[in-house]
Write an enzyme that holds these catalytic residues in place. Structure first.
Site, PDB file in Angstrom:
ATOM      1  N   TYR A  76       0.847  -1.201   0.000  1.00  0.00           N
ATOM      2  CA  TYR A  76       0.000   0.000   0.000  1.00  0.00           C
ATOM      3  C   TYR A  76       0.880   1.248   0.000  1.00  0.00           C
ATOM      4  O   TYR A  76       0.680   2.170  -0.799  1.00  0.00           O
ATOM      5  CB  TYR A  76      -0.939  -0.011   1.208  1.00  0.00           C
ATOM      6  N   LYS A 124       1.227   4.260  -2.878  1.00  0.00           N
ATOM      7  CA  LYS A 124       0.931   5.664  -2.589  1.00  0.00           C
ATOM      8  C   LYS A 124       2.166   6.557  -2.758  1.00  0.00           C
ATOM      9  O   LYS A 124       2.047   7.700  -3.194  1.00  0.00           O
ATOM     10  CB  LYS A 124       0.310   5.816  -1.201  1.00  0.00           C
TER      11      LYS A 124
END
Length: 186
Positions: free
Chosen positions: A91, A95
């Site tokens: 994740y 990002k």
């Protein structure tokens, strides 16, 4: 729309655009310890958070450039695009990548009057956020990192989006607006 279906998303943008404003908020998280991440988890997260976000932003930018119109392209990233976190290696990677392509796009699109920025919220009180926030141990970790002592509300993120979409931010591009209650300040 399913931003992971890059061709369908681009076709929709072409059919209904050009759009003056994009708020690209699709996202996916599959939290797992680094040593337990599978290729399927990696690929599904990157398909939405990176590839889907990149090509949707590209499609809206193309429409604006072709129409000779200015615009504001806003990618919803995360505080995790600026820090690391437990069970968030993929994740975070996705990002951090959104932060990078947003800055590169801002450099390229500035001459066309197109601004590109990110909003980076902390944990938000939503049904999806509840999957993490309802776990007492995880909530304790989260609350220990948010200096304002509360998770974000949807309105906190909406306010940031309104600002970046409006002329109030006419000189803001290539920036990250952290709506994280002070998480990344320490």
């Amino acid at each position: 729309m399913d931003v992971a279906d890059v061709e369908a998303a681009a076709a929709a943008v072409t059919q209904y655009g050009p759009f003056d404003i994009l708020i690209n908020s699709a996202g996916l998280a599959r939290h797992a310890r680094l040593t337990e991440v599978t290729r399927d988890q990696f690929d599904s997260i990157m398909a939405v958070n990176l590839r889907g976000a990149f090509f949707l932003t590209q499609a809206v930018a193309k429409g604006l450039v072709e129409a000779g119109k200015p615009g504001s392209l806003i990618n919803v990233s995360s505080q995790m695009g600026h820090v690391g976190g437990i069970e968030r290696s993929v994740y975070c990677a996705s990002k951090f990548a959104v932060e990078g392509f947003t800055k590169a796009m801002a450099v390229e699109l500035g001459e066309h009057g197109i601004r590109v920025n990110t909003i980076c919220p902390t944990f938000v009180e939503t049904a999806l956020g509840g999957q993490t926030l309802n776990d007492p141990e995880r909530r304790k970790w989260i609350m220990g990192n948010i200096k304002l002592g509360r998770v974000a509300s949807v309105d906190d993120v909406v306010g940031a989006a309104i600002y970046l979409a409006s002329d109030a931010s006419a000189m803001v591009t290539g920036s990250s607006l952290l709506v994280d209650g002070g998480w990344t300040a320490h």
